[in-house]
Design a protein around this motif. Structure first.
Motif, PDB file in Angstrom:
ATOM      1  N   UNK A 522       0.840  -1.195   0.000  1.00 14.44           N
ATOM      2  CA  UNK A 522       0.000   0.000   0.000  1.00 14.44           C
ATOM      3  C   UNK A 522       0.876   1.246   0.000  1.00 14.44           C
ATOM      4  N   UNK A 523       0.520   2.188  -0.856  1.00 11.34           N
ATOM      5  CA  UNK A 523       1.211   3.478  -0.928  1.00 11.34           C
ATOM      6  C   UNK A 523       0.184   4.569  -0.671  1.00 11.34           C
ATOM      7  N   UNK A 524       0.535   5.523   0.177  1.00 11.46           N
ATOM      8  CA  UNK A 524      -0.414   6.552   0.566  1.00 11.46           C
ATOM      9  C   UNK A 524       0.254   7.917   0.579  1.00 11.46           C
ATOM     10  N   UNK A 525      -0.470   8.933   0.083  1.00 14.08           N
ATOM     11  CA  UNK A 525      -0.056  10.326   0.176  1.00 14.08           C
ATOM     12  C   UNK A 525      -1.182  11.118   0.835  1.00 14.08           C
ATOM     13  N   UNK A 526      -0.818  11.969   1.788  1.00 11.50           N
ATOM     14  CA  UNK A 526      -1.800  12.794   2.486  1.00 11.50           C
ATOM     15  C   UNK A 526      -1.368  14.251   2.497  1.00 11.50           C
ATOM     16  N   UNK A 527      -2.321  15.137   2.329  1.00  9.81           N
ATOM     17  CA  UNK A 527      -2.110  16.570   2.478  1.00  9.81           C
ATOM     18  C   UNK A 527      -3.225  17.095   3.376  1.00  9.81           C
ATOM     19  N   UNK A 528      -2.858  17.596   4.539  1.00 11.29           N
ATOM     20  CA  UNK A 528      -3.843  18.015   5.528  1.00 11.29           C
ATOM     21  C   UNK A 528      -3.604  19.469   5.937  1.00 11.29           C
ATOM     22  N   UNK A 529      -4.714  20.180   6.173  1.00 14.96           N
ATOM     23  CA  UNK A 529      -4.659  21.559   6.637  1.00 14.96           C
ATOM     24  C   UNK A 529      -5.562  21.706   7.862  1.00 14.96           C
ATOM     25  N   UNK A 530      -5.153  22.554   8.792  1.00 20.30           N
ATOM     26  CA  UNK A 530      -5.962  22.793   9.984  1.00 20.30           C
ATOM     27  C   UNK A 530      -5.779  24.228  10.441  1.00 20.30           C
ATOM     28  N   UNK A 531      -6.861  24.790  11.033  1.00 18.06           N
ATOM     29  CA  UNK A 531      -6.791  26.172  11.490  1.00 18.06           C
ATOM     30  C   UNK A 531      -7.885  26.427  12.505  1.00 18.06           C
ATOM     31  N   UNK A 532      -7.599  27.290  13.478  1.00 19.28           N
ATOM     32  CA  UNK A 532      -8.608  27.801  14.395  1.00 19.28           C
ATOM     33  C   UNK A 532      -9.090  29.137  13.862  1.00 19.28           C
ATOM     34  N   UNK A 533     -10.409  29.283  13.681  1.00 27.01           N
ATOM     35  CA  UNK A 533     -10.974  30.488  13.087  1.00 27.01           C
ATOM     36  C   UNK A 533     -11.927  31.142  14.079  1.00 27.01           C
ATOM     37  N   UNK A 534     -11.729  32.405  14.346  1.00 26.84           N
ATOM     38  CA  UNK A 534     -12.632  33.136  15.215  1.00 26.84           C
ATOM     39  C   UNK A 534     -13.998  33.286  14.529  1.00 26.84           C
ATOM     40  N   UNK A 535     -15.065  33.227  15.338  1.00 21.27           N
ATOM     41  CA  UNK A 535     -16.406  33.269  14.777  1.00 21.27           C
ATOM     42  C   UNK A 535     -17.340  33.959  15.753  1.00 21.27           C
ATOM     43  N   UNK A 536     -18.616  33.833  15.498  1.00 21.84           N
ATOM     44  CA  UNK A 536     -19.613  34.426  16.387  1.00 21.84           C
ATOM     45  C   UNK A 536     -19.693  33.672  17.699  1.00 21.84           C
ATOM     46  N   UNK A 537     -19.165  32.427  17.715  1.00 17.14           N
ATOM     47  CA  UNK A 537     -19.190  31.657  18.954  1.00 17.14           C
ATOM     48  C   UNK A 537     -18.085  32.123  19.891  1.00 17.14           C
ATOM     49  N   UNK A 609     -13.593  18.703   8.109  1.00 22.57           N
ATOM     50  CA  UNK A 609     -13.892  18.336   9.498  1.00 22.57           C
ATOM     51  C   UNK A 609     -13.995  19.626  10.311  1.00 22.57           C
ATOM     52  N   UNK A 610     -15.159  19.862  10.941  1.00 23.13           N
ATOM     53  CA  UNK A 610     -15.372  21.059  11.744  1.00 23.13           C
ATOM     54  C   UNK A 610     -15.669  20.670  13.183  1.00 23.13           C
ATOM     55  N   UNK A 611     -15.092  21.418  14.128  1.00 19.21           N
ATOM     56  CA  UNK A 611     -15.413  21.252  15.540  1.00 19.21           C
ATOM     57  C   UNK A 611     -15.570  22.630  16.162  1.00 19.21           C
ATOM     58  N   UNK A 612     -16.658  22.806  16.947  1.00 18.83           N
ATOM     59  CA  UNK A 612     -16.928  24.121  17.508  1.00 18.83           C
ATOM     60  C   UNK A 612     -17.810  23.981  18.745  1.00 18.83           C
ATOM     61  N   UNK A 613     -17.895  25.053  19.522  1.00 20.37           N
ATOM     62  CA  UNK A 613     -18.727  25.121  20.708  1.00 20.37           C
ATOM     63  C   UNK A 613     -19.868  26.106  20.435  1.00 20.37           C
ATOM     64  N   UNK A 614     -21.123  25.622  20.495  1.00 19.56           N
ATOM     65  CA  UNK A 614     -22.257  26.533  20.393  1.00 19.56           C
ATOM     66  C   UNK A 614     -22.349  27.405  21.632  1.00 19.56           C
ATOM     67  N   UNK A 615     -21.934  26.820  22.741  1.00 17.63           N
ATOM     68  CA  UNK A 615     -21.847  27.545  23.997  1.00 17.63           C
ATOM     69  C   UNK A 615     -20.695  26.947  24.783  1.00 17.63           C
ATOM     70  N   UNK A 616     -20.440  27.482  25.960  1.00 15.64           N
ATOM     71  CA  UNK A 616     -19.341  26.953  26.761  1.00 15.64           C
ATOM     72  C   UNK A 616     -19.543  25.494  27.092  1.00 15.64           C
ATOM     73  N   UNK A 617     -20.798  25.029  27.151  1.00 13.99           N
ATOM     74  CA  UNK A 617     -21.098  23.659  27.567  1.00 13.99           C
ATOM     75  C   UNK A 617     -21.393  22.726  26.407  1.00 13.99           C
ATOM     76  N   UNK A 618     -21.670  23.266  25.210  1.00 12.28           N
ATOM     77  CA  UNK A 618     -22.193  22.424  24.125  1.00 12.28           C
ATOM     78  C   UNK A 618     -21.206  22.416  22.968  1.00 12.28           C
ATOM     79  N   UNK A 619     -20.642  21.250  22.724  1.00 12.89           N
ATOM     80  CA  UNK A 619     -19.627  21.055  21.687  1.00 12.89           C
ATOM     81  C   UNK A 619     -20.202  20.243  20.537  1.00 12.89           C
TER      82      UNK A 619
END
Length: 952
Positions: A522-537, A609-619
């Motif tokens: 098996x041969x595999x190539x991956x290119x991944x990007x990640x960032x934290x973005x400020x929002x209304x939350x 892939x997105x991950x965020x908090x709607x509120x301090x308690x709800x992820x």
């Protein structure tokens, strides 16, 4: 909690950064500091939310900045031996400093279930602890893995994770060489393996005989990973195909390699079973060194030898031969037990280094090589068809197979010797052909002359496994973290067979064969990007995206000529008539040149892939993935996960996701013939591709991907860092499961039609199997984990309860047109026994209770293991040999003594009370004293002694 950065393990402490951070909650302040310093930080998230930091303005090194930011707070800066910076509670540090030297060393090596352990599996945002994860997660430290008698990573892991089941495979073809691991009641290829977060290749072995559940699976080989190289293992018990791709239906197991840049250790271990067999010798070594200013290289090597075991009784048919006067029968004629493991060598290298400012390179490599050998089924010298006997289907009368070496109807004729319960070795006609000094004896040959007591083929193989990963990480000017990587994985199984013959070659047959090999690349190539973005939350949104390209190639290589040749005793050169002798090395006919070859396919995937908090308690977490395969098309999958913190004690979590498993290249193309047990005794069964003419004659169609819908719902109770519990329900609906059919007999009409279409070889198969999308299942269950750290006087103790209940039901079975009493009827290919094996072979209930105790220089581990009731279709024969096994309770114990700062001695026993499963009610059939698939094993107590030397 950990904040992402381009250098997750090594960071220069001398570089100054410009900081501008106002006084605020510590979780926000530390997150902002990590971003401004472009670094990685570990800190306790819940505690950080309750702490206010100082403001920070100006140019400082990382350590200076942290000290000023946290001065006067409950949080303190800790730098470990690897140079990694983390944030800890000051009270925890004070408690840690009061421990004895030996106890402190034990706790440093493994905090077992402590909440500062974090995992990267299951998220591309900030890694999480067990209680912070929105999906079920186990994090197992290196010392917990070693606090048991098992010597390979697969067996170690199955002891620690109740929802992971691993059965012994004493006589199960290639499955004996690479044992399948079943997570959450799924087949072995429904679990994806990662190493340092990167996809690992699958094994070349296809489990043609996989104990029902894993029949036809081509899963990964966990046992080739050096356990001594591991920093921790992260087990994600949730569907993750939308995040990681094909195979991640039951979950994901991530093996994290040691990344220490200093110190080293050497460990010696030996042991034996209570029966006096299965002797173990194992030597392990690990060394870490610094690469440049900020880099590291950590290397591990392991060597193991372990003898086989025998939990056998004499077979009834072998005893009958002895009673009839045959004095050449071995006792036992056939051995059931663990296989011999010879020259098991494993190595790994894990490295990371600074290429240039803001650029980090990393690489890892693994290599494994071992030889395994065991037995096959006993060949009875008066009843084994194709070698010793031939039965007339119309009259039921059997005769001894006697080869006429000068050809039938030519020269000297050979006598016909009929077989009954009497000893054929005393038959006058047999004695005449066994006397090779006469013309008759020289011309007439029976394999009884070579094997008067029959024979038991010895089957084994040489496993070679290797992988290389390399990549570079950086942070782009726009704030995106980038990870570019490539990998190559290789698995090869070279089979060998001895103590057997190619019957058709008669007296010209060798006694050992190399019937071929299979490989997976098996041969595999991956290119991944990640960032934290400020929002209304209130919290920033973590966004990750990337692409993957993978190419898989499956090789099948032909065996030596003698392993597949059709000799003169199969087809007379003069007349073309068959003398009834079988073709190919008996037990595992070699791969023929026409079945050799290699087959490839490529696939590409993109994900977000997105991950965020709607509120301090709800992820929330949302993931989607599109994947395209060159051989069957595209698939789209998604996942939604969430965690809601009710209060300081309780949180709810859950997920729903779709998944898939693509048919492997091997499943689509492999050709294999093996000798298996059936209702009619031993028979040669061919496993063929669904595109083969024989398969299509029996109703085969092209393979399609398996598809799943998973959901889970759980509750987390987090009383403190010393007491927490998780309870999770899961439900997996899996449609169009890929497996092999039950063996389908080839009728005379089938053989005639196939012969008319050019498949004359169909006549040599008793039955055939093929890969197909044959059935749907629903698997549901519950996982419970409770962890409690407490102190009784001077004893520091950790109590861990882990329990799993899993139930599988077969909901649909494909029906195929089948001739029944002269009429075509739609019938399932899965027998009722095979369906029950899928549903009940693994115990529905399984659990463990572990107590770890520390006092002074001693570390004690006590463990109770519970295995519920199970069902076994003995020998997978569907022949009425149904076993309903009772539940089992075993106990393990280990004591480790740090008799100096560098030396530790360990004494332990696995299965302390030598508990064995119920005796096999059909033990006389083939000599298995216990049911081979007993979930608690069949070998009894294992006593072991270890000595380890380590330096910082």
């Amino acid at each position: 909690m950990q904040e992402n950065g381009p250098s997750p393990t090594k960071q220069s402490h001398q570089t100054a950064f410009q900081f501008s951070i106002p006084a605020q909650d510590a979780d926000d302040a530390l997150t902002e500091l990590a971003k401004q310093a472009n670094t990685t930080l570990l800190f306790p998230f819940d505690l950080a939310q309750t702490v206010k930091t100082n403001s920070l303005e100006g140019n400082f090194t990382l350590n200076e900045a942290l000290s000023k930011l946290l001065d006067g707070t409950e949080l303190a800066v800790v730098t470990d031996s690897a140079g990694q910076v983390s944030i800890r509670s000051r009270s925890d540090i004070v408690v840690q400093s009061t421990k004895g030297e030996g106890e402190e060393k034990a706790q440093e090596e493994d905090t077992s279930t402590a909440l500062e352990r974090i995992a990267v599996v299951g998220t591309r945002s900030s890694p999480r602890s067990v209680v912070e994860s929105p999906v079920p997660l186990d994090i197992i430290g290196s010392e917990s893995l070693r606090s048991q008698g098992n010597s390979d990573a697969l067996s170690m892991l199955s002891t620690m994770v109740p929802s992971l089941n691993v059965n012994d495979q004493p006589i199960n073809d290639a499955t004996s060489l690479v044992r399948p691991a079943n997570l959450r009641g799924m087949a072995s290829d429904h679990t994806l393996l990662l190493v340092n977060g990167k996809r690992r290749h699958r094994s070349a072995v296809i489990t043609f005989l996989g104990g029902g559940l894993s029949d036809g699976a081509q899963g990964p080989d966990i046992s080739v990973i050096p356990a001594y190289a591991l920093k921790q293992i992260e087990v994600l018990r949730d569907g993750a195909a939308a995040q990681y791709g094909s195979d991640a239906i039951a979950g994901v197991i991530n093996f994290v390699l040691n990344d220490s840049d200093s110190g080293g250790s050497v460990a010696l271990k030996t042991g034996t079973y209570s029966e006096g067999d299965g002797e173990l010798f194992q030597l392990q070594a690990n060394k870490g060194v610094r690469l440049g200013e900020n880099g590291f290289l950590n290397a591990t090597v392991e060597y193991r030898q372990q003898q086989g075991t025998s939990r056998s009784v004499q077979r009834d048919d072998a005893q009958g031969l002895i009673d009839a006067g045959n004095t050449f029968i071995n006792n036992p004629a056939q051995v059931w037990g663990a296989l011999d493991v010879n020259e098991d060598m494993k190595m790994s290298v894990n490295a990371g280094w600074e290429i240039a400012p803001n650029y980090e390179g990393y690489a890892l490599a693994t290599y494994a090589h071992r030889e395994i050998s065991g037995g096959f089924y006993f060949r009875n010298p008066q009843t084994r068809e194709g070698v010793f006997s031939e039965t007339n289907e119309e009259t039921g009368v059997s005769r001894l197979l006697v080869g006429d070496l000068d050809g039938t109807g030519q020269g000297i004729s050979c006598p016909t010797i009929f077989l009954d319960d009497t000893n054929v070795l005393e038959n006058p006609d047999y004695l005449s052909i066994a006397d090779n000094t006469t013309a008759l004896g020289a011309n007439c040959f029976a394999f009884n002359e070579w094997f008067p007591g029959g024979f038991t083929p010895q089957f084994g193989g040489t496993i070679t496994d290797a992988s290389v990963f390399a990549g570079v990480k950086t942070e782009l000017d726009n704030g995106w973290a980038m990870d570019l990587s490539a990998s190559v994985g290789y698995s090869d199984i070279a089979y060998r067979l001895s103590g057997t013959v190619n019957p058709s070659l008669g007296p010209d047959s060798p006694l050992s064969f190399t019937p071929g090999s299979v490989s997976q690349v098996e041969r595999t190539f991956n290119l991944d990007f990640a960032k934290l973005i400020q929002s209304v939350f209130e919290e920033p949104i973590s966004i990750a995206m990337g692409a993957e390209w993978r190419r898989e190639t499956y090789f099948q290589k032909a065996g030596d000529d003698a392993s597949y040749a059709a000799g003169s005793l199969a087809f007379d050169p003069a007349t073309g008539a068959s003398q009834g002798f079988g073709i190919g090395s008996n037990g595992f006919p070699g791969y023929q040149p026409q079945s050799a070859g290699h087959w490839s396919r490529s696939n590409w995937a993109v994900y977000i892939d997105l991950e965020f908090f709607l509120s301090e308690a709800w992820q929330f977490g949302v993931a989607t993935r599109v994947e395209h395969f060159t051989d069957f098309g595209s698939t789209f999958d998604g996942k939604l996960s969430t965690r809601y913190k009710i209060n300081d004690l309780f949180a709810l979590r859950g997920s729903i996701n779709t998944g898939f498993k693509a048919p492997t290249v091997g499943q689509s193309n492999v050709i294999n013939v093996t000798t298996a047990y059936s209702a009619n005794g031993l028979e040669d069964q061919a496993t063929l591709p669904p595109t083969d003419l024989i398969s299509q004659q029996l109703g085969a169609t092209s393979l399609t991907p398996e598809e799943s819908v998973n959901f889970s719902l759980g509750v987390v109770m987090h009383v403190s860092d010393t007491f927490f519990a998780t309870l999770d329900y899961f439900n997996i609906r899996l449609m169009d499961r890929i497996s092999t059919t039950s063996a389908i007999p080839l009728s005379d009409a089938d053989i005639q039609m196939l012969s008319a279409n050019g498949r004359d070889d169909a006549a040599k198969y008793n039955a055939a199997k093929f890969f197909t999308n044959d059935f749907d299942t629903q698997t549901q269950g519950v996982d419970l984990v409770v962890n409690y750290d407490f102190t009784v006087q001077e004893w520091k103790q950790t109590l861990l309860l882990a329990y799993n209940w899993t139930d599988t039901q077969v909901e649909r079975v494909t029906l195929y047109p089948t001739m029944v009493d002269g009429e075509i009827t739609l019938m399932p290919n899965l027998t009722p026994q095979r369906i029950r094996m899928l549903e009940d072979n693994l115990p529905a209930h399984r659990g463990s209770l572990t107590l770890e105790q520390y006092i002074g220089d001693f570390n004690l581990t006590w463990r109770a293991n519970y295995y519920g009731k199970y069902y076994e279709d003995h020998l997978d024969a569907s022949a009425g040999m149904d076993i309903f096994g009772s539940d089992t309770l075993t106990a393990d114990a280990q004591v480790a003594w740090y008799f100096s700062p560098s030396w530790r001695v360990t004494l332990g026993v696995q299965n302390l009370f030598d508990t064995k499963p119920d005796s096999n009610p059909f033990s006389g059939e083939v000599g298995a004293l216990y049911p081979p698939t007993s979930p608690g094993g069949i070998n009894g107590a294992f006593y072991y002694l270890g000595l380890e030397y380590s330096v910082d």
